[in-house]
Design a protein around this motif. Structure first.
Motif, PDB file in Angstrom:
ATOM      1  N   TRP A   1      13.126   4.927  -6.569  1.00  0.00           N
ATOM      2  CA  TRP A   1      12.298   6.016  -6.033  1.00  0.00           C
ATOM      3  C   TRP A   1      12.460   7.273  -6.893  1.00  0.00           C
ATOM      4  CZ3 TRP A   1       8.459   4.721  -3.360  1.00  0.00           C
ATOM      5  CH2 TRP A   1       8.508   3.836  -2.271  1.00  0.00           C
ATOM      6  N   LYS A   2      13.675   7.573  -7.285  1.00  0.00           N
ATOM      7  CA  LYS A   2      13.901   8.755  -8.128  1.00  0.00           C
ATOM      8  C   LYS A   2      13.153   8.625  -9.456  1.00  0.00           C
ATOM      9  CE  LYS A   2      18.517   9.849  -6.323  1.00  0.00           C
ATOM     10  NZ  LYS A   2      19.969   9.913  -6.632  1.00  0.00           N
ATOM     11  N   ASP A   3      13.109   7.418  -9.967  1.00  0.00           N
ATOM     12  CA  ASP A   3      12.474   7.165 -11.259  1.00  0.00           C
ATOM     13  C   ASP A   3      10.952   7.152 -11.148  1.00  0.00           C
ATOM     14  OD1 ASP A   3      12.300   6.491 -13.965  1.00  0.00           O
ATOM     15  OD2 ASP A   3      12.368   4.354 -13.537  1.00  0.00           O
ATOM     16  N   ILE A   4      10.450   6.526 -10.083  1.00  0.00           N
ATOM     17  CA  ILE A   4       9.009   6.304  -9.948  1.00  0.00           C
ATOM     18  C   ILE A   4       8.284   7.498  -9.338  1.00  0.00           C
ATOM     19  CG2 ILE A   4       7.288   4.903  -8.711  1.00  0.00           C
ATOM     20  CD1 ILE A   4       9.306   2.566  -8.901  1.00  0.00           C
ATOM     21  N   ALA A   5       8.914   8.184  -8.393  1.00  0.00           N
ATOM     22  CA  ALA A   5       8.178   9.133  -7.561  1.00  0.00           C
ATOM     23  C   ALA A   5       8.813  10.512  -7.493  1.00  0.00           C
ATOM     24  CB  ALA A   5       8.049   8.555  -6.152  1.00  0.00           C
ATOM     25  N   ALA A   6       9.574  10.899  -8.499  1.00  0.00           N
ATOM     26  CA  ALA A   6      10.221  12.216  -8.485  1.00  0.00           C
ATOM     27  C   ALA A   6       9.182  13.331  -8.353  1.00  0.00           C
ATOM     28  CB  ALA A   6      11.038  12.398  -9.756  1.00  0.00           C
ATOM     29  N   ASN A   7       9.491  14.312  -7.519  1.00  0.00           N
ATOM     30  CA  ASN A   7       8.646  15.502  -7.330  1.00  0.00           C
ATOM     31  C   ASN A   7       7.255  15.179  -6.788  1.00  0.00           C
ATOM     32  OD1 ASN A   7      10.718  17.165  -8.525  1.00  0.00           O
ATOM     33  ND2 ASN A   7      10.021  16.436 -10.537  1.00  0.00           N
ATOM     34  N   THR A   8       7.141  14.057  -6.077  1.00  0.00           N
ATOM     35  CA  THR A   8       5.861  13.655  -5.495  1.00  0.00           C
ATOM     36  C   THR A   8       6.058  13.406  -4.013  1.00  0.00           C
ATOM     37  OG1 THR A   8       5.263  12.556  -7.566  1.00  0.00           O
ATOM     38  CG2 THR A   8       3.968  11.989  -5.618  1.00  0.00           C
ATOM     39  N   HIS A   9       5.124  13.897  -3.185  1.00  0.00           N
ATOM     40  CA  HIS A   9       5.190  13.569  -1.763  1.00  0.00           C
ATOM     41  C   HIS A   9       4.716  12.127  -1.579  1.00  0.00           C
ATOM     42  CE1 HIS A   9       5.322  14.408   2.554  1.00  0.00           C
ATOM     43  NE2 HIS A   9       4.247  13.636   2.636  1.00  0.00           N
ATOM     44  N   LEU A  10       5.504  11.342  -0.882  1.00  0.00           N
ATOM     45  CA  LEU A  10       5.224   9.922  -0.707  1.00  0.00           C
ATOM     46  C   LEU A  10       4.694   9.647   0.695  1.00  0.00           C
ATOM     47  CD1 LEU A  10       5.537   6.912  -1.712  1.00  0.00           C
ATOM     48  CD2 LEU A  10       7.800   6.972  -0.610  1.00  0.00           C
ATOM     49  N   HIS A  11       3.563   8.967   0.776  1.00  0.00           N
ATOM     50  CA  HIS A  11       3.074   8.418   2.040  1.00  0.00           C
ATOM     51  C   HIS A  11       3.430   6.940   2.085  1.00  0.00           C
ATOM     52  CE1 HIS A  11       0.603  12.090   1.994  1.00  0.00           C
ATOM     53  NE2 HIS A  11       0.415  11.898   3.289  1.00  0.00           N
ATOM     54  N   LEU A  12       3.778   6.449   3.259  1.00  0.00           N
ATOM     55  CA  LEU A  12       4.024   5.027   3.470  1.00  0.00           C
ATOM     56  C   LEU A  12       3.112   4.557   4.592  1.00  0.00           C
ATOM     57  CD1 LEU A  12       7.104   6.563   3.236  1.00  0.00           C
ATOM     58  CD2 LEU A  12       7.666   4.188   2.679  1.00  0.00           C
ATOM     59  N   THR A  13       2.493   3.398   4.405  1.00  0.00           N
ATOM     60  CA  THR A  13       1.525   2.952   5.396  1.00  0.00           C
ATOM     61  C   THR A  13       1.547   1.434   5.530  1.00  0.00           C
ATOM     62  OG1 THR A  13      -0.788   3.189   6.106  1.00  0.00           O
ATOM     63  CG2 THR A  13      -0.410   2.711   3.768  1.00  0.00           C
ATOM     64  N   GLY A  14       1.050   0.982   6.657  1.00  0.00           N
ATOM     65  CA  GLY A  14       0.964  -0.440   6.955  1.00  0.00           C
ATOM     66  C   GLY A  14       0.527  -0.609   8.386  1.00  0.00           C
ATOM     67  N   THR A  15       0.740  -1.791   8.922  1.00  0.00           N
ATOM     68  CA  THR A  15       0.376  -2.076  10.309  1.00  0.00           C
ATOM     69  C   THR A  15       1.593  -1.786  11.174  1.00  0.00           C
ATOM     70  OG1 THR A  15      -1.109  -3.807   9.504  1.00  0.00           O
ATOM     71  CG2 THR A  15      -0.618  -3.801  11.855  1.00  0.00           C
ATOM     72  N   THR A  16       1.687  -0.577  11.664  1.00  0.00           N
ATOM     73  CA  THR A  16       2.906  -0.139  12.351  1.00  0.00           C
ATOM     74  C   THR A  16       3.074  -0.768  13.729  1.00  0.00           C
ATOM     75  OG1 THR A  16       1.746   1.844  13.144  1.00  0.00           O
ATOM     76  CG2 THR A  16       2.996   2.046  11.092  1.00  0.00           C
ATOM     77  N   ALA A  17       2.019  -1.387  14.270  1.00  0.00           N
ATOM     78  CA  ALA A  17       2.160  -2.082  15.555  1.00  0.00           C
ATOM     79  C   ALA A  17       2.964  -3.362  15.407  1.00  0.00           C
ATOM     80  CB  ALA A  17       0.785  -2.387  16.145  1.00  0.00           C
ATOM     81  N   ASN A  18       3.067  -3.873  14.183  1.00  0.00           N
ATOM     82  CA  ASN A  18       3.871  -5.058  13.917  1.00  0.00           C
ATOM     83  C   ASN A  18       5.327  -4.629  13.761  1.00  0.00           C
ATOM     84  OD1 ASN A  18       5.317  -6.909  11.901  1.00  0.00           O
ATOM     85  ND2 ASN A  18       3.524  -8.142  12.398  1.00  0.00           N
ATOM     86  N   GLU A  19       6.204  -5.168  14.598  1.00  0.00           N
ATOM     87  CA  GLU A  19       7.585  -4.699  14.646  1.00  0.00           C
ATOM     88  C   GLU A  19       8.312  -4.898  13.314  1.00  0.00           C
ATOM     89  OE1 GLU A  19      10.761  -4.635  18.231  1.00  0.00           O
ATOM     90  OE2 GLU A  19      10.209  -6.643  17.543  1.00  0.00           O
ATOM     91  N   GLU A  20       8.097  -6.039  12.684  1.00  0.00           N
ATOM     92  CA  GLU A  20       8.770  -6.299  11.410  1.00  0.00           C
ATOM     93  C   GLU A  20       8.249  -5.356  10.327  1.00  0.00           C
ATOM     94  OE1 GLU A  20       9.683  -9.952   8.271  1.00  0.00           O
ATOM     95  OE2 GLU A  20       8.311 -10.272   9.952  1.00  0.00           O
ATOM     96  N   ASP A  21       6.923  -5.176  10.270  1.00  0.00           N
ATOM     97  CA  ASP A  21       6.356  -4.278   9.267  1.00  0.00           C
ATOM     98  C   ASP A  21       6.817  -2.842   9.499  1.00  0.00           C
ATOM     99  OD1 ASP A  21       5.097  -6.521   8.369  1.00  0.00           O
ATOM    100  OD2 ASP A  21       3.059  -5.748   8.544  1.00  0.00           O
ATOM    101  N   ALA A  22       6.847  -2.426  10.771  1.00  0.00           N
ATOM    102  CA  ALA A  22       7.296  -1.071  11.088  1.00  0.00           C
ATOM    103  C   ALA A  22       8.746  -0.869  10.677  1.00  0.00           C
ATOM    104  CB  ALA A  22       7.115  -0.789  12.582  1.00  0.00           C
ATOM    105  N   GLY A  23       9.592  -1.882  10.907  1.00  0.00           N
ATOM    106  CA  GLY A  23      10.994  -1.780  10.514  1.00  0.00           C
ATOM    107  C   GLY A  23      11.162  -1.724   9.004  1.00  0.00           C
ATOM    108  N   THR A  24      10.349  -2.505   8.284  1.00  0.00           N
ATOM    109  CA  THR A  24      10.399  -2.488   6.823  1.00  0.00           C
ATOM    110  C   THR A  24       9.974  -1.137   6.283  1.00  0.00           C
ATOM    111  OG1 THR A  24       9.969  -4.872   6.740  1.00  0.00           O
ATOM    112  CG2 THR A  24       9.539  -3.602   4.737  1.00  0.00           C
ATOM    113  N   LEU A  25       8.887  -0.584   6.833  1.00  0.00           N
ATOM    114  CA  LEU A  25       8.413   0.730   6.397  1.00  0.00           C
ATOM    115  C   LEU A  25       9.447   1.812   6.675  1.00  0.00           C
ATOM    116  CD1 LEU A  25       4.702   0.509   7.564  1.00  0.00           C
ATOM    117  CD2 LEU A  25       5.465   0.807   5.197  1.00  0.00           C
TER     118      LEU A  25
END
Length: 386
Positions: free
Chosen positions: A163-187
């Protein structure tokens, strides 16, 4: 490689819930299972799994470079023509990849064999990175496993560094199907690693992503521009969704990037075999409508190009179906891969998941099942180096 039965921790469920591992049990059945673990020697890890993982990933990147921009290959992989430029531009920009997981057949007796590459939206990373490491530490403390035990697992540290290498000084959004418990936990886990890397973050459901008019561009619920987005949502779904037509007109950068749509397609299995014939870590594979598929004879594994979690996969031996999983895939076409039976440990069949972060091999996850087809309900078992 051994499967060793052992006592489970009395408080493992409470520990899991305290860690945020809410999906340790799915529909009343164990998903996390520590009543046994898989033991490897250091040589098996280093030479049998880690080194081949790096080589396979390098071959996949070479393949991606050859496929992108080649109309024949893109059509073969059923990537919609409307998105060819999006895929090519992300490759030419060298848009960064965060992670991926190779699923391997490995038994300690012969070379690891690539079954498929989960290149776009691999889950089970929290279990691999965090919870099995917690198990290792506590199992040593409680004399469940030998004090000398170790684990091939630097996933967590690698994610923070990436993350430090790829996205330094950038605001990061994370998205997916948050109603899915496994996907929400991964996110939630990946968001935590990004925050540990010093990033500011916003997590939202993919259905909450908006579009700004005039001017264009994806926005979050606060109408803020989405400059960099980690998506736990497959590219093939994005291509067909209503907002897919806007992808090419947006300045948003995506993790995983659009070029990963090539590597997350099981059509890479025959293409890898064509590019690197007889490579020790590959299995013979062909598109089903290719006359060369007859070389496999009457024993093979039939896989849809875009299947997930074992859906619509069929094992055929001697012309007869050994096992088959139902699902919604297959209209896009199939590949056939040589049948290479998984090791059988007293009636259970393990698949080795070999993780890469920023293209560096860094950890293992083991899924096992009574079926030789690994599916969504297959159990996760920890591993140790002895």
């Amino acid at each position: 490689m051994q499967r060793i039965t052992c006592p489970e921790r009395d408080d493992w469920q409470q520990t899991a819930e305290q860690c945020g591992f809410a999906f340790h049990t799915i529909e009343g059945e164990r998903y996390w299972d520590e009543r046994a673990y898989y033991a490897f020697t250091l040589d098996e890890i280093e030479r049998g799994i880690e080194t081949p993982t790096g080589e396979i990933d390098a071959m996949c990147q070479e393949l991606a470079g050859r496929v992108i921009g080649n109309e024949q290959y893109l059509r073969r992989l059923r990537i919609p023509e409307a998105f060819w430029d999006l895929v090519a531009e992300s490759w030419e920009r060298d848009d960064r990849s965060l992670y991926g997981r190779l699923d391997l057949k490995f038994d300690g007796a012969g070379p690891a064999k690539l079954l498929e590459y989960n290149a776009d939206t691999p889950t089970s990373i929290f279990e691999a990175a965090v919870f099995q490491w917690t198990w290792l530490e506590q199992a040593i403390e409680r004399h469940i496993i030998p004090a000398r035990a170790d684990q091939f697992n630097s996933i967590h540290e690698r994610l923070i560094a990436a993350w430090k290498d790829i996205a330094a000084n950038t605001h990061l959004h994370l998205t997916g199907t948050t109603a899915n418990e496994e996907d929400a936990g991964t996110l939630a886990y990946l968001e935590d690693t990004a925050r540990q890397a010093g990033l500011s973050t916003t997590l939202l459901d993919i259905e909450d992503i908006g579009w700004r008019e005039p001017g264009g561009g994806f926005v979050d619920l606060d109408n803020s521009d989405m400059e960099l987005v980690f998506k736990l949502y497959p590219w093939e779904w994005m291509f067909r969704d209503a907002f897919g037509a806007k992808l090419g007109g947006s300045p948003t950068r995506w993790i995983e990037p659009p070029w990963k749509a090539v590597l997350s397609n099981k059509g890479i299995l025959p293409l890898l075999w064509e590019m690197f014939p007889n490579h020790p870590n590959l299995l013979p594979a062909f598109f089903e409508d290719d006359s060369r598929a007859a070389e496999l004879g009457s024993s093979y594994v039939r896989k849809p190009l875009l299947s997930r979690e074992g859906a619509n996969v069929t094992l055929v031996s001697g012309g007869l179906s050994l096992d088959e999983h139902a699902g919604p895939y297959g209209a896009e076409g199939f590949v056939r891969q040589a049948l290479s039976p998984l090791p059988n440990f007293s009636g259970v069949y393990p698949v080795v998941g070999s993780w890469l972060v920023n293209h560096e091999p860094c950890g293992l996850s083991i899924r096992e099942d009574e079926s030789p087809i690994t599916g969504n309900s297959s159990r996760f078992l920890p591993h140790a180096i002895l």
